[in-house]
Design a protein around this motif. Sequence first.
Motif, PDB file in Angstrom:
ATOM      1  N   PRO A  74      24.880  51.236  44.398  1.00 38.65           N
ATOM      2  CA  PRO A  74      25.992  51.815  45.160  1.00 38.65           C
ATOM      3  C   PRO A  74      26.602  53.010  44.436  1.00 38.65           C
ATOM      4  O   PRO A  74      26.678  53.044  43.209  1.00 38.65           O
ATOM      5  CB  PRO A  74      26.992  50.659  45.254  1.00 38.65           C
ATOM      6  CG  PRO A  74      26.630  49.728  44.148  1.00 38.65           C
ATOM      7  CD  PRO A  74      25.167  49.920  43.859  1.00 38.65           C
ATOM      8  N   HIS A  75      27.013  53.984  45.212  1.00 33.81           N
ATOM      9  CA  HIS A  75      27.758  55.106  44.650  1.00 33.81           C
ATOM     10  C   HIS A  75      29.143  54.605  44.276  1.00 33.81           C
ATOM     11  O   HIS A  75      29.694  53.711  44.914  1.00 33.81           O
ATOM     12  CB  HIS A  75      27.872  56.249  45.659  1.00 33.81           C
ATOM     13  CG  HIS A  75      26.573  56.915  45.949  1.00 33.81           C
ATOM     14  ND1 HIS A  75      25.944  57.733  45.054  1.00 33.81           N
ATOM     15  CD2 HIS A  75      25.771  56.870  47.036  1.00 33.81           C
ATOM     16  CE1 HIS A  75      24.817  58.177  45.569  1.00 33.81           C
ATOM     17  NE2 HIS A  75      24.677  57.653  46.777  1.00 33.81           N
ATOM     18  N   TYR A  76      29.710  55.213  43.250  1.00 32.07           N
ATOM     19  CA  TYR A  76      31.040  54.811  42.809  1.00 32.07           C
ATOM     20  C   TYR A  76      32.063  55.050  43.911  1.00 32.07           C
ATOM     21  O   TYR A  76      33.009  54.300  44.080  1.00 32.07           O
ATOM     22  CB  TYR A  76      31.426  55.580  41.544  1.00 32.07           C
ATOM     23  CG  TYR A  76      32.795  55.231  41.029  1.00 32.07           C
ATOM     24  CD1 TYR A  76      33.030  54.014  40.390  1.00 32.07           C
ATOM     25  CD2 TYR A  76      33.859  56.090  41.215  1.00 32.07           C
ATOM     26  CE1 TYR A  76      34.290  53.673  39.944  1.00 32.07           C
ATOM     27  CE2 TYR A  76      35.124  55.766  40.764  1.00 32.07           C
ATOM     28  CZ  TYR A  76      35.333  54.555  40.127  1.00 32.07           C
ATOM     29  OH  TYR A  76      36.578  54.226  39.686  1.00 32.07           O
ATOM     30  N   TRP A  77      31.866  56.110  44.675  1.00 32.66           N
ATOM     31  CA  TRP A  77      32.797  56.459  45.736  1.00 32.66           C
ATOM     32  C   TRP A  77      32.007  56.922  46.947  1.00 32.66           C
ATOM     33  O   TRP A  77      31.022  57.650  46.830  1.00 32.66           O
ATOM     34  CB  TRP A  77      33.736  57.567  45.275  1.00 32.66           C
ATOM     35  CG  TRP A  77      34.703  57.999  46.336  1.00 32.66           C
ATOM     36  CD1 TRP A  77      35.901  57.436  46.625  1.00 32.66           C
ATOM     37  CD2 TRP A  77      34.531  59.075  47.270  1.00 32.66           C
ATOM     38  NE1 TRP A  77      36.502  58.089  47.676  1.00 32.66           N
ATOM     39  CE2 TRP A  77      35.664  59.106  48.085  1.00 32.66           C
ATOM     40  CE3 TRP A  77      33.528  60.003  47.490  1.00 32.66           C
ATOM     41  CZ2 TRP A  77      35.840  60.035  49.106  1.00 32.66           C
ATOM     42  CZ3 TRP A  77      33.690  60.922  48.505  1.00 32.66           C
ATOM     43  CH2 TRP A  77      34.847  60.930  49.302  1.00 32.66           C
ATOM     44  N   ALA A  81      34.904  54.250  52.534  1.00 27.45           N
ATOM     45  CA  ALA A  81      34.636  52.903  52.020  1.00 27.45           C
ATOM     46  C   ALA A  81      35.902  52.325  51.391  1.00 27.45           C
ATOM     47  O   ALA A  81      36.750  53.045  50.885  1.00 27.45           O
ATOM     48  CB  ALA A  81      33.530  52.941  50.984  1.00 27.45           C
ATOM     49  N   SER A  82      36.005  50.997  51.452  1.00 28.07           N
ATOM     50  CA  SER A  82      37.124  50.338  50.787  1.00 28.07           C
ATOM     51  C   SER A  82      36.572  49.196  49.951  1.00 28.07           C
ATOM     52  O   SER A  82      35.581  48.576  50.314  1.00 28.07           O
ATOM     53  CB  SER A  82      38.141  49.823  51.804  1.00 28.07           C
ATOM     54  OG  SER A  82      37.543  48.852  52.627  1.00 28.07           O
ATOM     55  N   GLY A  83      37.193  48.951  48.850  1.00 27.57           N
ATOM     56  CA  GLY A  83      36.757  47.878  47.964  1.00 27.57           C
ATOM     57  C   GLY A  83      35.562  48.290  47.120  1.00 27.57           C
ATOM     58  O   GLY A  83      34.900  49.287  47.375  1.00 27.57           O
ATOM     59  N   GLU A  84      35.327  47.483  46.117  1.00 30.38           N
ATOM     60  CA  GLU A  84      34.235  47.756  45.191  1.00 30.38           C
ATOM     61  C   GLU A  84      32.936  47.156  45.724  1.00 30.38           C
ATOM     62  O   GLU A  84      32.903  46.007  46.157  1.00 30.38           O
ATOM     63  CB  GLU A  84      34.567  47.140  43.826  1.00 30.38           C
ATOM     64  CG  GLU A  84      33.538  47.420  42.767  1.00 30.38           C
ATOM     65  CD  GLU A  84      33.909  46.827  41.421  1.00 30.38           C
ATOM     66  OE1 GLU A  84      33.443  47.349  40.406  1.00 30.38           O
ATOM     67  OE2 GLU A  84      34.665  45.835  41.393  1.00 30.38           O
ATOM     68  N   LYS A  85      31.872  47.934  45.680  1.00 30.76           N
ATOM     69  CA  LYS A  85      30.549  47.451  46.069  1.00 30.76           C
ATOM     70  C   LYS A  85      29.729  47.313  44.795  1.00 30.76           C
ATOM     71  O   LYS A  85      29.648  48.238  43.997  1.00 30.76           O
ATOM     72  CB  LYS A  85      29.885  48.428  47.040  1.00 30.76           C
ATOM     73  CG  LYS A  85      28.575  47.911  47.567  1.00 30.76           C
ATOM     74  CD  LYS A  85      28.004  48.831  48.622  1.00 30.76           C
ATOM     75  CE  LYS A  85      26.654  48.295  49.039  1.00 30.76           C
ATOM     76  NZ  LYS A  85      25.957  49.203  49.932  1.00 30.76           N
ATOM     77  N   LEU A  86      29.148  46.139  44.594  1.00 34.71           N
ATOM     78  CA  LEU A  86      28.395  45.872  43.376  1.00 34.71           C
ATOM     79  C   LEU A  86      26.913  45.706  43.671  1.00 34.71           C
ATOM     80  O   LEU A  86      26.541  45.115  44.684  1.00 34.71           O
ATOM     81  CB  LEU A  86      28.910  44.584  42.718  1.00 34.71           C
ATOM     82  CG  LEU A  86      30.375  44.567  42.317  1.00 34.71           C
ATOM     83  CD1 LEU A  86      30.796  43.161  41.923  1.00 34.71           C
ATOM     84  CD2 LEU A  86      30.621  45.545  41.184  1.00 34.71           C
ATOM     85  N   ALA A  87      26.077  46.208  42.779  1.00 35.97           N
ATOM     86  CA  ALA A  87      24.649  45.933  42.866  1.00 35.97           C
ATOM     87  C   ALA A  87      24.444  44.454  42.549  1.00 35.97           C
ATOM     88  O   ALA A  87      25.172  43.870  41.735  1.00 35.97           O
ATOM     89  CB  ALA A  87      23.877  46.807  41.875  1.00 35.97           C
ATOM     90  N   LEU A  88      23.493  43.827  43.187  1.00 32.37           N
ATOM     91  CA  LEU A  88      23.177  42.409  43.007  1.00 32.37           C
ATOM     92  C   LEU A  88      24.418  41.536  43.220  1.00 32.37           C
ATOM     93  O   LEU A  88      24.794  40.707  42.406  1.00 32.37           O
ATOM     94  CB  LEU A  88      22.539  42.164  41.635  1.00 32.37           C
ATOM     95  CG  LEU A  88      21.612  40.964  41.528  1.00 32.37           C
ATOM     96  CD1 LEU A  88      20.454  41.064  42.515  1.00 32.37           C
ATOM     97  CD2 LEU A  88      21.091  40.787  40.138  1.00 32.37           C
ATOM     98  N   GLN A  89      25.071  41.733  44.343  1.00 29.43           N
ATOM     99  CA  GLN A  89      26.322  41.041  44.681  1.00 29.43           C
ATOM    100  C   GLN A  89      26.203  39.523  44.578  1.00 29.43           C
ATOM    101  O   GLN A  89      27.141  38.846  44.161  1.00 29.43           O
ATOM    102  CB  GLN A  89      26.779  41.443  46.084  1.00 29.43           C
ATOM    103  CG  GLN A  89      28.067  40.769  46.526  1.00 29.43           C
ATOM    104  CD  GLN A  89      29.264  41.154  45.696  1.00 29.43           C
ATOM    105  OE1 GLN A  89      29.550  42.332  45.524  1.00 29.43           O
ATOM    106  NE2 GLN A  89      29.990  40.181  45.167  1.00 29.43           N
TER     107      GLN A  89
END
Length: 174
Positions: A74-77, A81-89
Amino acid sequence: MVETDAGIPAAVQALIGVPQHAEETSFAIEMGYVYNTCAAVQNGNPLFWDEAAAREITHGWIAPPTMMSVWFRPHYWVPGASGEKLALQLHFDLKQLFGMPEAIIAGHETVFGAPVRPGDRLRAHQVLRSVSEVKTTRVGTGRFWVIDLECFNQREEFVGRESYDCFGYRRESP
């Protein structure tokens, strides 16, 4: 929290083998990313730099197979978008479900399928494959779990799978 006979919470047991966190690449695969990645690691393979070589060897440009997970970072921004998106959620979901604040990736294996080509749109999902009993290691007490990230292109062709062997744990008090 309800537990099964193996001591694994029912909420976690219900996740095993079930695709989670489906996602698609936010843009079509493009050679600019390939060039930047190859330049960063000084990968001079003509397959990724020379169109004639790519046509001869793989019938056209391909992305380095090792870039498979790059397309889902995921791009940092991102606008809107809202909230943090994490790789391997799913990994972070399991840490929370087990109440294990620490975790490491103890192993990683990749299986490659069809080549990823410029213009492809990829989709992926995560699958929890297994969860161990509670174990104590040098870093702490916790559980191992295996998560697969399975990737496909817009033609539904399997392009690869990354398997992550993770260890979520609590540090021992000094």
